[in-house]
Design an enzyme around this catalytic site. Structure first.
Site, PDB file in Angstrom:
ATOM      1  N   SER A  47      14.545   9.858  -5.143  1.00  0.00           N
ATOM      2  CA  SER A  47      14.530   8.523  -4.536  1.00  0.00           C
ATOM      3  C   SER A  47      15.437   7.598  -5.330  1.00  0.00           C
ATOM      4  CB  SER A  47      13.114   7.948  -4.560  1.00  0.00           C
ATOM      5  OG  SER A  47      12.165   8.896  -4.152  1.00  0.00           O
ATOM      6  N   THR A  48      15.309   7.667  -6.651  1.00  0.00           N
ATOM      7  CA  THR A  48      16.070   6.793  -7.538  1.00  0.00           C
ATOM      8  C   THR A  48      17.571   7.036  -7.416  1.00  0.00           C
ATOM      9  OG1 THR A  48      14.193   6.857  -9.035  1.00  0.00           O
ATOM     10  CG2 THR A  48      16.273   6.081  -9.964  1.00  0.00           C
ATOM     11  N   TYR A 136       7.644  17.674  -4.366  1.00  0.00           N
ATOM     12  CA  TYR A 136       7.762  16.231  -4.612  1.00  0.00           C
ATOM     13  C   TYR A 136       6.757  15.529  -3.703  1.00  0.00           C
ATOM     14  CZ  TYR A 136      10.146  11.644  -5.096  1.00  0.00           C
ATOM     15  OH  TYR A 136      10.446  10.322  -5.333  1.00  0.00           O
ATOM     16  N   LYS A 164       5.645  17.142  -8.682  1.00  0.00           N
ATOM     17  CA  LYS A 164       5.923  15.792  -9.177  1.00  0.00           C
ATOM     18  C   LYS A 164       4.982  14.878  -8.415  1.00  0.00           C
ATOM     19  CE  LYS A 164       9.713  12.735  -8.393  1.00  0.00           C
ATOM     20  NZ  LYS A 164       9.060  11.442  -8.552  1.00  0.00           N
ATOM     21  N   THR A 166       3.667  11.582  -7.558  1.00  0.00           N
ATOM     22  CA  THR A 166       3.893  10.132  -7.527  1.00  0.00           C
ATOM     23  C   THR A 166       2.822   9.504  -6.646  1.00  0.00           C
ATOM     24  OG1 THR A 166       6.262  10.541  -7.794  1.00  0.00           O
ATOM     25  CG2 THR A 166       5.614   8.320  -7.190  1.00  0.00           C
ATOM     26  N   GLY A 188       4.556  10.687 -11.775  1.00  0.00           N
ATOM     27  CA  GLY A 188       5.681  10.020 -11.111  1.00  0.00           C
ATOM     28  C   GLY A 188       5.666   8.507 -11.190  1.00  0.00           C
ATOM     29  N   ASP A 190       5.658   5.478 -13.567  1.00  0.00           N
ATOM     30  CA  ASP A 190       5.905   5.149 -14.976  1.00  0.00           C
ATOM     31  C   ASP A 190       4.856   4.173 -15.515  1.00  0.00           C
ATOM     32  OD1 ASP A 190       8.026   6.356 -13.771  1.00  0.00           O
ATOM     33  OD2 ASP A 190       9.510   4.839 -14.302  1.00  0.00           O
ATOM     34  N   GLU A 191       4.377   3.292 -14.620  1.00  0.00           N
ATOM     35  CA  GLU A 191       3.422   2.268 -15.048  1.00  0.00           C
ATOM     36  C   GLU A 191       2.016   2.841 -15.261  1.00  0.00           C
ATOM     37  OE1 GLU A 191       5.215   2.704 -12.428  1.00  0.00           O
ATOM     38  OE2 GLU A 191       4.741   1.338 -10.794  1.00  0.00           O
ATOM     39  N   SER A 207      12.018   6.541 -12.780  1.00  0.00           N
ATOM     40  CA  SER A 207      13.244   5.756 -12.605  1.00  0.00           C
ATOM     41  C   SER A 207      13.491   4.853 -13.809  1.00  0.00           C
ATOM     42  CB  SER A 207      13.116   4.891 -11.350  1.00  0.00           C
ATOM     43  OG  SER A 207      12.062   3.948 -11.507  1.00  0.00           O
TER      44      SER A 207
HETATM   45  O1  SI3 Z   1      12.512  10.757  -7.044  1.00  0.00           O
HETATM   46  C1  SI3 Z   1      12.565   9.860  -7.871  1.00  0.00           C
HETATM   47  O2  SI3 Z   1      13.546   9.162  -8.015  1.00  0.00           O
HETATM   48  C2  SI3 Z   1      11.413   9.585  -8.713  1.00  0.00           C
HETATM   49  O3  SI3 Z   1      11.123  10.240  -9.674  1.00  0.00           O
HETATM   50  C3  SI3 Z   1      10.684   8.472  -8.317  1.00  0.00           C
HETATM   51  C4  SI3 Z   1       9.706   7.935  -9.325  1.00  0.00           C
HETATM   52  O4  SI3 Z   1       8.438   8.463  -9.069  1.00  0.00           O
HETATM   53  C5  SI3 Z   1       9.753   6.477  -9.147  1.00  0.00           C
HETATM   54  N1  SI3 Z   1       9.328   6.176  -7.801  1.00  0.00           N
HETATM   55  C6  SI3 Z   1      10.112   5.503  -6.969  1.00  0.00           C
HETATM   56  C7  SI3 Z   1       9.674   5.410  -5.573  1.00  0.00           C
HETATM   57  O5  SI3 Z   1      11.137   4.974  -7.312  1.00  0.00           O
HETATM   58  C8  SI3 Z   1       8.963   5.768 -10.207  1.00  0.00           C
HETATM   59  O6  SI3 Z   1       9.635   6.003 -11.413  1.00  0.00           O
HETATM   60  C9  SI3 Z   1       8.892   4.270  -9.925  1.00  0.00           C
HETATM   61  O7  SI3 Z   1      10.174   3.771  -9.635  1.00  0.00           O
HETATM   62  C10 SI3 Z   1       8.356   3.494 -11.114  1.00  0.00           C
HETATM   63  O8  SI3 Z   1       7.133   4.019 -11.495  1.00  0.00           O
HETATM   64  C11 SI3 Z   1       8.224   1.998 -10.770  1.00  0.00           C
HETATM   65  O9  SI3 Z   1       7.231   1.813  -9.802  1.00  0.00           O
END
Ligand code: SI3
Length: 291
Positions: A47-48, A136, A164, A166, A188, A190-191, A207
């Site tokens: 996604s990122t 995913y 993964k 999320t 997945g 980060d917070e 991300s």
């Molecule tokens: O596929 C990806 O880019 C990810 O790994 C996505 C990841 O889970 C991120 N989710 C999204 C939708 O961007 C998280 O890192 C997320 O950006 C972060 O926790 C902030 O909410």
């Protein structure tokens, strides 16, 4: 297949203002993740990476540039999921031939596919390649949920080696950990890395690690050593950062932060919007507040 673990950035893609791929920028993003964030690996085409807005050749180009820059310094996961399953099959072979350590595919979205169809999608993508597959799972964007029993059905295929995860459903995360102790489980969000680590994930893919990778590793390491207070202190700062980033626009703000760090992270791809002056100012302030 070797079990993957550790801290992986979900790699951003650097675009030129006209939406074409900025190769130099992509290389700099890879280098920054290796040299400064010191990640164990990269999740490429997620996604990122703004992957779902790209064409097949562009996805290939990014897989190629990243592997060429990273060589064997870190692990690489290629996200090849697509509603066009022929494209997924093609990219699975393409990334495997390049030497990617694992594949991953988002659950097929938009149409309400049955679980039987979802299972067939994964088996089809992984069938003719000598590689492993990480599911995913991101129900808040795809609308696709998978139960523990259904994960078990997917894992009946031994080439499907992990997930993964999320999602904020920690009950499901705990059930997954207990049911599949040998599968690679990546957090997945980060917070929510600290609670996910306490529940036994093998790593995290995020991300915000593109900018905040050092703190991400601290949270992961402290939590695994049982130093919860120390981990929570770092998670608090991390979440202040993430809250500011989300308020200002996730991927754009991360890219502007990286530009402040000297990385040519470029622009986002349409339909994502251009940066306003206010957004740029805010992002610069965010970067200098936390780094
Ligand atoms: O596929 C990806 O880019 C990810 O790994 C996505 C990841 O889970 C991120 N989710 C999204 C939708 O961007 C998280 O890192 C997320 O950006 C972060 O926790 C902030 O909410």
């Amino acid at each position: 297949y070797p079990k993957l673990q550790g801290i992986y950035s979900a790699l951003l893609t650097s675009f030129n203002h006209d939406g074409t791929i900025n190769e130099k920028g992509v290389r700099e993003l890879v280098r920054y993740n290796i040299d400064v964030n010191k990640v164990d690996g990269l999740y490429v085409g997620g996604s990122t990476g703004e992957n779902f807005m790209l064409g097949t050749q562009e996805k290939e180009e990014i897989f190629k540039i990243v592997k060429d820059e990273a060589k064997d310094q870190i692990k690489l996961i290629a996200q090849v999921g697509s509603l066009n399953i022929k494209e997924s099959v093609h990219l699975a072979k393409f990334a495997t031939d390049l030497g990617y350590d694992s594949l991953s595919a988002v659950t097929p979205f938009y149409y309400k596919f049955s679980f039987a169809e979802v299972k067939d999608y994964y088996n089809t993508i992984i069938e003719n390649v000598d590689n492993q597959m990480i599911v995913y799972f991101i129900p808040f964007l795809t609308g696709v949920n998978i139960s523990i029993e259904q994960f078990g059905e997917l894992f009946a295929n031994e080439k499907i080696t992990g997930c993964k995860f999320t999602a904020g459903d920690f009950y499901l995360l705990e059930r997954f950990r207990k049911a599949f102790p040998d599968k690679a489980l990546f957090a997945g969000f980060d917070e929510m890395m600290l609670p996910a680590t306490v529940l036994g994930v093998d790593g995290a893919i995020g991300s915000t690690f593109n900018v905040n990778g050092v703190r991400a590793r601290q949270i992961f390491d402290f939590a695994r050593e049982g130093k919860i207070k120390e981990a929570l202190d770092v998670q608090h700062v991390t979440n202040d950062f993430i809250t500011d980033v989300l308020k200002n626009g996730l991927y754009g703000t991360l890219k502007i932060c990286l530009q402040e760090a000297g990385v040519d992270a470029g622009y986002c791809r349409k339909p994502m919007g251009d940066y306003s002056d206010e957004m740029i100012e805010n992002a610069k302030k965010i970067y200098h507040k936390y780094f």
